[in-house]
Design an enzyme around this catalytic site. Sequence first.
Site, short mmCIF file in Angstrom:
data_model
loop_
_atom_site.label_atom_id
_atom_site.label_comp_id
_atom_site.label_asym_id
_atom_site.label_seq_id
_atom_site.Cartn_x
_atom_site.Cartn_y
_atom_site.Cartn_z
N ASN A 1 0.80 -1.22 0.00
CA ASN A 1 0.00 0.00 0.00
C ASN A 1 0.83 1.27 0.00
O ASN A 1 0.34 2.34 -0.37
CB ASN A 1 -0.94 0.01 1.21
CG ASN A 1 -0.20 -0.21 2.52
OD1 ASN A 1 0.48 -1.21 2.69
ND2 ASN A 1 -0.34 0.72 3.45
N THR B 1 -27.52 -7.71 9.90
CA THR B 1 -28.28 -7.28 8.73
C THR B 1 -27.35 -6.70 7.67
O THR B 1 -26.51 -5.86 7.96
CB THR B 1 -29.34 -6.23 9.13
OG1 THR B 1 -30.19 -6.80 10.13
CG2 THR B 1 -30.17 -5.81 7.94
N CYS C 1 -3.91 4.89 7.33
CA CYS C 1 -4.38 4.20 8.53
C CYS C 1 -3.51 4.52 9.74
O CYS C 1 -3.91 4.28 10.88
CB CYS C 1 -4.37 2.69 8.29
SG CYS C 1 -5.36 2.18 6.88
#
Length: 398
Positions: free
Chosen positions: A154, A240, A327
């Site tokens: 990355n 869900t 990050c």
Amino acid sequence: MDKRLIYVDNAATTKISKPVLDAMMPYLTDGFGNASSIYSIGMNSARAILKARETVAKALGAKTSEIYFTSGGSEADNWAIKCAADAGAGRGKKHIVTTVFEHHAVLHTCEYLEKHGFEVTYVPVDEMGLVHPEDIEKAIRDDTCLVTVMFANNEIGTIQPIPEIGEICRRKKVLFHTDAVQAVGNVEIDVAAMNIDLLSLSGHKIHAPKGVGAMYMRTGVNLPNLIHGGAQERSKRAGTENVAGIVALAKAIEEAVKDIPAKQAKLSKMRDRLINELTKIPESRLNGDPKKRLCGNVNISFRGIEGESLLLSLDLEGICASSGSACTSGSLDPSHVLLAIGLPHSTAHGSLRITLSEDNTDEDIDAICEAVPRVVEKLRAMSPLWERILRDEDIDAE
């Protein structure tokens, strides 16, 4: 007049594309039904998820039943590594092989497992940021349960020899996981041909929204459930479903893999022009392999300046770039990736990562090639460290 925004931090996140936004919007409005419900708007959501699963599978050369939707790449990494470790421990295998410059979603997960009785071997990379397959093979032991090696880095964009590593792992009967968050849509991926058992990907790197990703799990690999409480994702991950996000991910990956060679040709041309121009700056160096790298990745270090100052100065010019992984923003430590390829701290601190997308133009490249040398010169003029470098002092010996 406001400066034109030049966004070149696409490895951190991407803008949602119009086709993706158009695909997901119906499921944020009238098509809001719960996919577990039996009435029509619920069944429509269930069908949309199935279609999305088929699309993601096709993009990876996988079977529909091998795709599991997640909240993103970090979750998929954690699921693959922790659950493969748990499965291995049940067979008396508590050893993992990875590399020193993985994404922190992998490294921190491995560190967590080390605290819980696992042993991890961190294989080094060479000065170009490439993993040597023979080093992976040497690291595999009789008690190895998993090898995890990222597909493309990355930060410096190096593309790893994934097919060769996959062949070794298959021959050794060891599970092989790859974090392909940066690779999906940038290189051709065929999980079956490459002997990949587990793969992680994320939507927001390919113009889908944040908060959705996927994990590929090869048929025959039966990892423990990630989340308990419902039958979603074939009872492996309860909760869900994020229908709009899943539909968006499918549309994004469909667009991303449509013509990868054309994308590579366009972005490589801009990438190489940036590399050629920016490495003309004195005391600069390209990080990563010049050829075996992602088509849109440029990572260059400039001695004598701090990466943070460089980014803030470029921001004033309307240029959005980074010095490494978003990050870990806020950390004052130099990039572990740059240290892993042998850069001294003083050089690693002055890195600039530019990551392109198909939205970028030649005019963007012109502006960056004009701004970066000027900003570097300005910052060096104010830097006591640069003065010491000019005097040939060995600042890295301290």
